[in-house]
Design a protein around this motif. Structure first.
Motif, mmCIF file in Angstrom:
data_model
loop_
_atom_site.group_PDB
_atom_site.id
_atom_site.type_symbol
_atom_site.label_atom_id
_atom_site.label_comp_id
_atom_site.label_asym_id
_atom_site.label_seq_id
_atom_site.Cartn_x
_atom_site.Cartn_y
_atom_site.Cartn_z
ATOM 1 N N LYS A 142 3.777 11.925 1.580
ATOM 2 C CA LYS A 142 2.275 11.458 1.296
ATOM 3 C C LYS A 142 2.270 10.099 1.848
ATOM 4 C CE LYS A 142 0.882 14.806 -2.355
ATOM 5 N NZ LYS A 142 0.122 14.893 -3.668
ATOM 6 N N GLY A 143 1.174 9.605 2.686
ATOM 7 C CA GLY A 143 1.207 8.438 3.172
ATOM 8 C C GLY A 143 2.372 8.223 3.935
ATOM 9 N N LYS A 144 2.830 6.959 3.668
ATOM 10 C CA LYS A 144 4.009 6.640 4.313
ATOM 11 C C LYS A 144 5.268 6.831 3.359
ATOM 12 C CE LYS A 144 1.948 3.190 7.312
ATOM 13 N NZ LYS A 144 2.029 1.722 7.914
ATOM 14 N N VAL A 164 0.796 -1.287 0.164
ATOM 15 C CA VAL A 164 0.026 -0.051 -0.032
ATOM 16 C C VAL A 164 0.910 1.358 -0.213
ATOM 17 C CG1 VAL A 164 -2.110 -1.168 1.427
ATOM 18 C CG2 VAL A 164 -0.138 -0.124 2.502
ATOM 19 N N LEU A 165 2.154 1.010 -0.146
ATOM 20 C CA LEU A 165 3.005 2.286 -0.275
ATOM 21 C C LEU A 165 2.665 2.861 -1.547
ATOM 22 C CD1 LEU A 165 5.512 3.712 1.228
ATOM 23 C CD2 LEU A 165 6.821 2.366 -0.457
ATOM 24 N N LEU A 166 3.047 4.388 -1.402
ATOM 25 C CA LEU A 166 2.158 5.058 -2.823
ATOM 26 C C LEU A 166 3.418 5.028 -3.720
ATOM 27 C CD1 LEU A 166 0.639 8.308 -1.149
ATOM 28 C CD2 LEU A 166 -0.439 6.347 -2.220
ATOM 29 N N LEU A 167 3.070 4.693 -4.948
ATOM 30 C CA LEU A 167 3.770 5.045 -6.032
ATOM 31 C C LEU A 167 4.182 6.655 -6.228
ATOM 32 C CD1 LEU A 167 2.479 2.369 -8.669
ATOM 33 C CD2 LEU A 167 4.972 2.669 -7.667
ATOM 34 N N VAL A 188 5.903 -1.496 0.747
ATOM 35 C CA VAL A 188 6.066 -1.725 -0.663
ATOM 36 C C VAL A 188 4.989 -1.225 -1.607
ATOM 37 C CG1 VAL A 188 6.638 -3.516 -2.472
ATOM 38 C CG2 VAL A 188 7.185 -3.906 0.018
ATOM 39 N N THR A 189 5.307 -0.727 -2.687
ATOM 40 C CA THR A 189 4.208 -0.050 -3.616
ATOM 41 C C THR A 189 3.785 -1.397 -4.343
ATOM 42 O OG1 THR A 189 5.684 0.195 -5.484
ATOM 43 C CG2 THR A 189 5.350 2.156 -3.810
ATOM 44 N N MET A 220 8.461 0.481 -5.922
ATOM 45 C CA MET A 220 9.493 1.011 -4.792
ATOM 46 C C MET A 220 9.056 0.266 -3.445
ATOM 47 S SD MET A 220 9.321 4.999 -5.345
ATOM 48 C CE MET A 220 10.040 5.756 -6.837
ATOM 49 N N ALA A 221 10.300 0.273 -2.514
ATOM 50 C CA ALA A 221 10.027 -0.316 -1.120
ATOM 51 C C ALA A 221 10.741 0.631 -0.095
ATOM 52 C CB ALA A 221 10.683 -1.783 -1.191
ATOM 53 N N SER A 222 10.536 0.591 0.915
ATOM 54 C CA SER A 222 11.259 1.501 1.994
ATOM 55 C C SER A 222 12.264 0.915 2.370
ATOM 56 C CB SER A 222 10.235 1.217 3.250
ATOM 57 O OG SER A 222 9.966 0.257 3.715
ATOM 58 N N ALA A 223 13.182 1.637 2.858
ATOM 59 C CA ALA A 223 14.696 1.424 3.205
ATOM 60 C C ALA A 223 14.589 -0.048 4.187
ATOM 61 C CB ALA A 223 15.353 2.384 3.858
#
Length: 215
Positions: free
Chosen positions: A140-142, A113-116, A202-203, A194-197
């Motif tokens: 925006k968002g996370k 659900v991470l924003l693209l 994850v998007t 994309m993915a957080s560090a």
């Protein structure tokens, strides 16, 4: 030979008769061995599913490093690769048996659900390059500036893939891939997620479309 751990009421590992004990991800299992009928003839639906499985397994196998990131958060009772395999068998195969094909626009490398980023675009550039570009929407968002970018280019004619792992972040706004010389003039399918560090967010997968590589 099977054995009990921690006494008769403990965990059971191994095989006794037609019962097998095992453990996976800290969960202990007891299951009976399947009965095998050597004369059994698979149904048409089973044959078709076997072909779908073989097609997607062959396609996704080289992409495991991407899928391990893209489906990490979906891996609860199965591996990230197996979750991705199951989802793509259901949603990313087109055609009729026996002419099944990968449905490239429906292919998924990630789930979350991470924003693209916004204004995503993919274009062919000189010197065998594929340019990915986007607008940084950190906050925006996370979404964060440090979110890592993952890209994929697949050449159907050569049945070859090229991908990048964390070679850019959301704040960079662009990433350029250089493809092999033999890809010159070939059409390629393109993807990004994309993915957080820390890998926890994850998007979904962005399909960049089919482009033609130019030298």
């Amino acid at each position: 030979m099977g054995k009990f751990s921690n006494g008769i009421f403990g965990n059971f590992y191994g095989k006794i008769g037609n019962v097998v004990g095992s453990s996976w991800r800290g969960i202990d299992y007891l299951k009976s061995l399947p009965k095998i009928n050597k004369n059994r003839v698979p149904t048409q639906a089973q044959v078709e599913q076997q072909h779908r499985f073989a097609l997607m397994t062959d396609f996704l196998a080289p992409l495991r490093p991407l899928l391990d990131v893209g489906y990490k958060n979906q891996a609860k009772k199965a591996t990230a690769y197996n979750v991705a395999l199951s989802e793509n068998i259901k949603n990313a195969i087109t055609g009729n048996y026996p002419q099944f094909l990968v449905d490239f626009p429906a292919l998924s490398l990630s789930s979350g659900v991470l924003l693209l980023p916004t204004n995503l675009a993919v274009a062919a550039a000189a010197e065998l390059k594929v340019d990915f570009s986007w607008t940084d929407n950190s906050g925006k968002g996370k979404s964060l500036k440090t979110d890592n970018v993952f890209t994929l280019a697949f050449c159907p004619e050569l049945d070859e893939v090229e991908y990048t792992l964390s070679e850019a972040t959301r704040e960079n706004g662009s990433l350029s891939m250089t493809l092999p010389a033999e890809w010159d003039g070939k059409e390629v399918e393109t993807y990004l997620f994309m993915a957080s560090a820390n890998g926890k967010e994850v998007t979904r997968t962005y399909y960049g479309g089919r482009i033609t590589v130019t030298a």
